[in-house]
Design a protein around this motif. Structure first.
Motif, mmCIF file in Angstrom:
data_model
loop_
_atom_site.group_PDB
_atom_site.id
_atom_site.type_symbol
_atom_site.label_atom_id
_atom_site.label_comp_id
_atom_site.label_asym_id
_atom_site.label_seq_id
_atom_site.Cartn_x
_atom_site.Cartn_y
_atom_site.Cartn_z
ATOM 1 N N GLY A 256 0.812 -1.211 0.000
ATOM 2 C CA GLY A 256 0.000 0.000 0.000
ATOM 3 C C GLY A 256 0.847 1.264 0.000
ATOM 4 N N VAL A 257 1.895 1.288 0.826
ATOM 5 C CA VAL A 257 2.771 2.465 0.896
ATOM 6 C C VAL A 257 3.553 2.617 -0.408
ATOM 7 N N LYS A 258 4.014 1.495 -0.985
ATOM 8 C CA LYS A 258 4.701 1.557 -2.281
ATOM 9 C C LYS A 258 3.786 2.148 -3.349
ATOM 10 N N TYR A 259 2.525 1.745 -3.315
ATOM 11 C CA TYR A 259 1.554 2.256 -4.282
ATOM 12 C C TYR A 259 1.415 3.762 -4.137
ATOM 13 N N MET A 260 1.397 4.231 -2.890
ATOM 14 C CA MET A 260 1.258 5.667 -2.643
ATOM 15 C C MET A 260 2.438 6.444 -3.210
ATOM 16 N N PHE A 261 3.650 5.943 -2.979
ATOM 17 C CA PHE A 261 4.843 6.688 -3.363
ATOM 18 C C PHE A 261 5.314 6.389 -4.791
ATOM 19 N N SER A 262 4.630 5.487 -5.476
ATOM 20 C CA SER A 262 5.004 5.210 -6.861
ATOM 21 C C SER A 262 4.554 6.382 -7.723
ATOM 22 N N PRO A 263 5.492 7.201 -8.203
ATOM 23 C CA PRO A 263 5.092 8.433 -8.905
ATOM 24 C C PRO A 263 4.676 8.196 -10.348
ATOM 25 N N ASP A 264 3.574 8.791 -10.710
ATOM 26 C CA ASP A 264 3.148 8.829 -12.106
ATOM 27 C C ASP A 264 3.438 10.244 -12.604
ATOM 28 N N VAL A 265 4.666 10.441 -13.076
ATOM 29 C CA VAL A 265 5.135 11.783 -13.429
ATOM 30 C C VAL A 265 4.311 12.397 -14.550
ATOM 31 N N SER A 266 3.713 11.572 -15.385
ATOM 32 C CA SER A 266 2.919 12.102 -16.495
ATOM 33 C C SER A 266 1.738 12.937 -16.010
ATOM 34 N N ARG A 267 1.276 12.693 -14.767
ATOM 35 C CA ARG A 267 0.138 13.437 -14.235
ATOM 36 C C ARG A 267 0.479 14.898 -13.973
ATOM 37 N N LEU A 268 1.770 15.209 -13.890
ATOM 38 C CA LEU A 268 2.182 16.589 -13.627
ATOM 39 C C LEU A 268 1.862 17.515 -14.799
ATOM 40 N N LYS A 269 1.596 16.937 -15.973
ATOM 41 C CA LYS A 269 1.230 17.749 -17.130
ATOM 42 C C LYS A 269 -0.219 18.216 -17.071
ATOM 43 N N ASP A 270 -0.996 17.612 -16.181
ATOM 44 C CA ASP A 270 -2.420 17.925 -16.072
ATOM 45 C C ASP A 270 -2.610 19.146 -15.166
ATOM 46 N N ALA A 271 -3.262 20.177 -15.676
ATOM 47 C CA ALA A 271 -3.473 21.407 -14.902
ATOM 48 C C ALA A 271 -4.348 21.160 -13.679
ATOM 49 N N ASP A 272 -5.255 20.169 -13.770
ATOM 50 C CA ASP A 272 -6.132 19.877 -12.635
ATOM 51 C C ASP A 272 -5.344 19.404 -11.419
ATOM 52 N N VAL A 273 -4.230 18.727 -11.647
ATOM 53 C CA VAL A 273 -3.399 18.253 -10.541
ATOM 54 C C VAL A 273 -2.868 19.444 -9.742
ATOM 55 N N TRP A 274 -2.404 20.458 -10.445
ATOM 56 C CA TRP A 274 -1.871 21.649 -9.787
ATOM 57 C C TRP A 274 -2.984 22.444 -9.111
ATOM 58 N N ARG A 275 -4.136 22.489 -9.747
ATOM 59 C CA ARG A 275 -5.263 23.202 -9.143
ATOM 60 C C ARG A 275 -5.703 22.516 -7.857
ATOM 61 N N GLU A 276 -5.772 21.189 -7.867
ATOM 62 C CA GLU A 276 -6.205 20.474 -6.672
ATOM 63 C C GLU A 276 -5.155 20.541 -5.567
ATOM 64 N N ALA A 277 -3.877 20.591 -5.946
ATOM 65 C CA ALA A 277 -2.819 20.765 -4.937
ATOM 66 C C ALA A 277 -2.952 22.129 -4.271
ATOM 67 N N ALA A 278 -3.261 23.145 -5.077
ATOM 68 C CA ALA A 278 -3.401 24.503 -4.538
ATOM 69 C C ALA A 278 -4.610 24.622 -3.622
ATOM 70 N N THR A 279 -5.751 24.074 -4.043
ATOM 71 C CA THR A 279 -6.958 24.170 -3.221
ATOM 72 C C THR A 279 -6.833 23.349 -1.941
#
Length: 648
Positions: A256-279
């Motif tokens: 479970g912890v490995k799943y959490m920390f396994s990065p999907d770097v491609s998601r960083l291109k999505d503007a919604d990811v940054w918006r949800e991080a900010a909110t």
């Protein structure tokens, strides 16, 4: 009464009136040091930090952050989250602490002091506090319901109910016992938001209990005792640590912890990811609610609020990550348990389909997963396994991929995992008492902002009557959430009542301080309080990067409302699954109302002031030489002049 030098006649020219009010705010700065000596303060620094941290750490740390982390690329989500902490989290938190400590007034009084047109910013914060406090207490009611049901040897969500002791209820059989207990026994949920007008009287009862606790806590001062306040803040950490060590010893926790920390770097291109991080930064730190300003207004004038801002914001961020690890260790255990149960079912199905003369046919039931793959010369890939079995996907990853958020995380996923714990009722009581503790701590902080603003406006009403009236009215309105369709309404409030509004309020705050109050004056105030001038990081953030980031977030959020269908997930009792449904027209109207309810206060207040309907000192409580202490004490105006933990 000695005339107030800042009291400007409403009959004067508007521009002259505003300018004179601003000049008065300059003069009043010199009076603040005199008032501050009379204004009660926190008993000690630790008491203030614990209270502020208790307000900041809320349900969003426990269930919203883990869901966003999983949804937005796992470990990759931490990158925009930390960046947004530096871009908006630290600067805005420091700004709110500083203006509260310097001006030493409630949220409306602070912004009225900066400019008489800005009182609407404080009112907007109060409206948001009311809207959030309204539905927040329903969540606490659910926690009370589960807490009450946890005092049983056999937890009621452990098994599916039977019909005539012969077969399970279909809805429960198609989903799970925890799903059934949540959707049917607790919510008795309707399929559509239009269908659920009938009241669920068990939810009415727990909502009443929740508001009764809030009333007693706010009226009698549950935080007036330092020991109680210290317990309220530290207890959630004790429980989280206990769950962390228990969770990490479970089979599947590492996955479970490995799943959490396994990065999907491609998601960083999505503007919604940054918006949800900010909110998430806003929800996590409590920016824009006004509570931070209220808390800091009781600090000593020379308190180092910069260190406080860095400490509390950092501790909050670490708490979110730590809670996320704890949650995923338990979700990993749950996922592996369900995957292995699934695999055992598949083994039985496999054996049933093998020829009677197959060698060691019955023995296959005793094989482990790897032994079974070896027996059929297969690798461990899911594709080959499914090709062989042509059965249910039993991988841990597929279980973890199932979206679980918010209430679903607390009342479904966690309850299912707790069933597998030894002494499950004990862990259930501990978990839901922690949720209740965290939620109440935040609820008190949110609603005290409203009480403070009302009492600061000069309304002569006892605190007991004001608190009782507020809690009673909010209980009546909160009956909206106790209907069979109540959880759908709660989702509307949770999704739309605060996100856009908090960003708008924060933008007004940072622009007001930087360009109306003036950065040079603010730097001088900070040097006086902290001892050193703010560095380039702070000044550049307040003047440029933070407003720019807020504008981008606001634009992206507004664009999202118009580019995507506004839908909700309805629980289908026939398929025991969720269907995406469109809101009815009145649902869209409700969403628009919730968005505008708070934001509209900013221009409306400015217009009312412009045309002379609001006096500039309406929300500024000042003691004069002729101040009647007896009359004041009879009104029990405690929260407007004393910290929440003051011993009165």
């Amino acid at each position: 009464m000695t005339p107030n030098p800042c009291n400007v006649s409403v009959d004067e020219d508007v521009e002259k009136k505003a300018q004179e009010a601003l000049n008065c705010s300059d003069d009043s700065d010199s009076k603040m040091s005199e008032e501050s000596s009379e204004r009660p303060a926190w008993d000690n620094k630790l008491q203030y930090l614990m209270a502020a941290l208790g307000f900041a750490v809320g349900l969003g740390n426990i269930w919203r952050f883990p869901y966003l982390c999983k949804k937005n690329g796992g470990g990759a989500f931490l990158i925009p989250y930390v960046i947004m902490l530096f871009v908006e989290g630290y600067p805005l938190y420091y700004l709110e602490l500083a203006v509260g400590q310097k001006i030493r007034k409630g949220t409306i009084g602070v912004w009225t002091h900066i400019h008489p047109y800005l009182g609407g910013v404080g009112i907007a914060s109060n409206v948001i506090s009311l809207l959030i406090g309204l539905y927040y207490n329903m969540i606490l009611g659910w926690a009370i319901f589960y807490l009450f049901n946890s005092f049983q040897t056999d937890l009621p969500w452990a098994t599916c109910p039977m019909i005539n002791d012969t077969h399970m209820v279909q809805e429960c059989q198609l989903s799970s016992s925890t799903n059934y207990f949540w959707y049917r026994d607790t919510l008795d949920i309707s399929y559509r938001i239009e269908d659920g007008g009938a009241q669920n009287w068990r939810m009415v009862l727990v909502l009443f209990v929740a508001w009764l606790i809030v009333f007693l806590g706010m009226n009698k001062g549950i935080k007036s005792s330092g020991k109680v306040m210290y317990f309220a803040t530290s207890f959630p950490y004790i429980v989280l640590i206990a769950f962390f060590f228990r969770g990490m010893t479970l089979d599947g926790a590492v996955e479970g912890v490995k799943y959490m920390f396994s990065p999907d770097v491609s998601r960083l291109k999505d503007a919604d990811v940054w918006r949800e991080a900010a909110t998430q930064i806003f929800f996590s730190l409590g920016l824009g609610y006004g509570s931070i300003i209220a808390y800091s207004s009781y600090n000593q004038p020379k308190n180092n609020c910069r260190k406080d801002a860095i400490f509390i914001a950092t501790a909050n961020c670490i708490t979110s990550i730590f809670a996320c690890i704890t949650v995923f260790s338990i979700l990993g255990f749950k996922a592996k348990t369900r995957a292995m149960d699934c695999f055992e079912s598949n083994k039985i199905m496999l054996v049933d389909h093998l020829p009677e003369n197959f060698p060691d046919r019955e023995n296959l039931l005793n094989f482990t997963f790897n032994e079974l793959l070896l027996e059929f010369n297969l690798d461990s890939s899911q594709k080959s396994t499914e090709h062989l079995l042509k059965m249910t996907n039993c991988s841990i990853e597929s279980e973890l991929d199932t979206d679980v958020q918010g209430t679903g995380l607390a009342f479904i996923a966690f309850t299912e995992a707790i069933l597998k714990f030894p002494a499950a009722p004990f862990w259930s009581v501990l978990f839901f008492f922690m949720l209740l503790n965290i939620g109440m701590s935040s609820e008190f902080g949110i609603l005290q902002t409203v009480v403070t603003s009302v009492l600061d406006s000069g309304v002569k009403v006892s605190k007991t009557k004001l608190t009782a009236g507020m809690c009673s009215c909010m209980f009546v309105v909160g009956l909206l959430f106790t209907q069979r369709s109540g959880s759908y309404f709660l989702d509307i409030f949770d999704t739309y009542s605060a996100t856009l509004s908090l960003v708008t309020i924060a933008l007004c705050e940072v622009l007001s301080v930087s360009y109306i109050y003036k950065m040079g004056r603010f730097e001088k105030d900070l040097k006086e309080m902290v001892g050193v001038s703010p560095g380039y990081y702070w000044t550049i953030s307040w003047r440029f990067t933070c407003p720019l980031a807020l504008l981008v977030i606001l634009g992206a959020s507004v664009a999202g409302l118009f580019t995507k269908d506004i839908t909700y997930s309805g629980w289908n009792p026939i398929t025991a699954s969720k269907d995406d449904l469109l809101f009815p027209t009145w649902g869209i109207v409700l969403i628009i109302f919730l968005i505008l309810a708070s934001v509209s206060c900013i221009p409306v207040y400015a217009l009312l002031y412009k045309f002379g309907y609001i006096k500039p000192d309406t929300f500024i409580f000042n003691r004069s030489k002729d101040f009647d202490e007896k009359e004041y004490s009879e009104c029990m105006v405690t929260e407007s002049t004393q910290p929440l933990t003051a011993k009165v």
